[in-house]
Design an enzyme around this catalytic site. Sequence first.
Site, PDB file in Angstrom:
ATOM      1  N   GLY A  73      68.427  40.689  70.209  1.00  0.00           N
ATOM      2  CA  GLY A  73      67.934  39.876  71.303  1.00  0.00           C
ATOM      3  C   GLY A  73      66.667  40.424  71.925  1.00  0.00           C
ATOM      4  CB  SER A  74      63.765  38.789  73.457  1.00  0.00           C
ATOM      5  OG  SER A  74      63.307  38.323  72.209  1.00  0.00           O
ATOM      6  N   GLY A  75      64.175  41.138  75.329  1.00  0.00           N
ATOM      7  CA  GLY A  75      64.439  41.724  76.636  1.00  0.00           C
ATOM      8  C   GLY A  75      64.547  43.230  76.608  1.00  0.00           C
ATOM      9  CG  HIS A  76      66.968  45.080  74.376  1.00  0.00           C
ATOM     10  ND1 HIS A  76      67.735  45.464  75.450  1.00  0.00           N
ATOM     11  CD2 HIS A  76      67.723  44.175  73.677  1.00  0.00           C
ATOM     12  CE1 HIS A  76      68.905  44.836  75.401  1.00  0.00           C
ATOM     13  NE2 HIS A  76      68.914  44.046  74.349  1.00  0.00           N
ATOM     14  CG  ASP A  88      72.641  41.859  66.933  1.00  0.00           C
ATOM     15  OD1 ASP A  88      71.947  40.825  66.892  1.00  0.00           O
ATOM     16  OD2 ASP A  88      72.631  42.654  67.890  1.00  0.00           O
ATOM     17  CG  HIS A 110      73.255  43.321  76.187  1.00  0.00           C
ATOM     18  ND1 HIS A 110      73.871  44.055  75.195  1.00  0.00           N
ATOM     19  CD2 HIS A 110      72.078  42.907  75.685  1.00  0.00           C
ATOM     20  CE1 HIS A 110      73.095  44.069  74.121  1.00  0.00           C
ATOM     21  NE2 HIS A 110      72.004  43.389  74.389  1.00  0.00           N
TER      22      HIS A 110
END
Length: 333
Positions: free
Chosen positions: A54-57, A110, A219
Amino acid sequence: MKKFINQPENLIEEMLEGFVTANAQKVRRLPTERVMVRKDAPVRGKVGVITGGGSGHEPAFIGYIGKGMLDAVGVGDIFAAPPVQRCYETIKAADGGKGVLVCIGNYSGDTMNFGMAAEMLQEEGVPVETVVVNDDVASSPKDRMDNRRGVAGEVVLWKIVGALSEEGADLATLKEVGERTIFNTRSMGVAHSPCILPTSGKPSFILGEDEMEIGVGHHGEPGIQKTKIMTADAVTDLIMGKILEDLPFKSGDEVSVLLSGLGSTSFLEMYIVFRRLNHILSDQGITLHRSFIGNFFVSLEMGGFSITLTKLDKDLKRLIDAPCNAVHLVQMS
């Protein structure tokens, strides 16, 4: 919610447009999928090394594309796994004829989606192996390590197997060394403030003004303890105690340290933590071989940090020291 974004539904595409434009000498985007690849991928005669999530990392995962680290990354939405077809295209884009090593964190989306994609490519004759990262000490007891999450230890894995791939090692060797790296890697994080999810405007978790959470996930997953804010030394003592006893690390070991901010933690704070961490290692007779301090694997603007220790043998020392030229990690020999 205060963020410098436009429409929330466009933020990933707009981020990637900026990322590719700014780093066009190192990366390109596949025309048909949200997959970022090394500019010269696939590299013929080299095992491909890929990841995704996921994005945001950021800078994970896309920031580690480049020579000596990753060949391709499948990009998901905020904190969401990329779909199966995108995982398939990610693996395929990195295949230079010697197979592909998939290096992913231990999250159900994932592992399921990349697992299905790997099976599809294996049926087409592409050799694919997978290493699943489960370095988060706080996420499950030691007797259930298979349930542990993958956190910043992924960066260490990408560095080591990326270097080994550049040396020309085969897929089986990459998998063995990758699993050895993760077996010898432990992480734990702490946060005093959540991130705000840009799609909902809601915090990833709730804490009181004077509270912190030990062991929080990337998360916002629950940790092992909510407590009043501690000093930098006290919280470093607590986290290092949990990490050191888990492997266990012992006198005479040589280690690398990756100290990563979670998004809004200052370098001033991180160096204070690192100072204490180094004292603890010295007192335990453990040698610090190499250190990485910065924002390597964040959770948007979460306030906190994570500590990752890897016990190094002769091979892992050579590979962690090897040069790399990724977008957000450049290391000279």
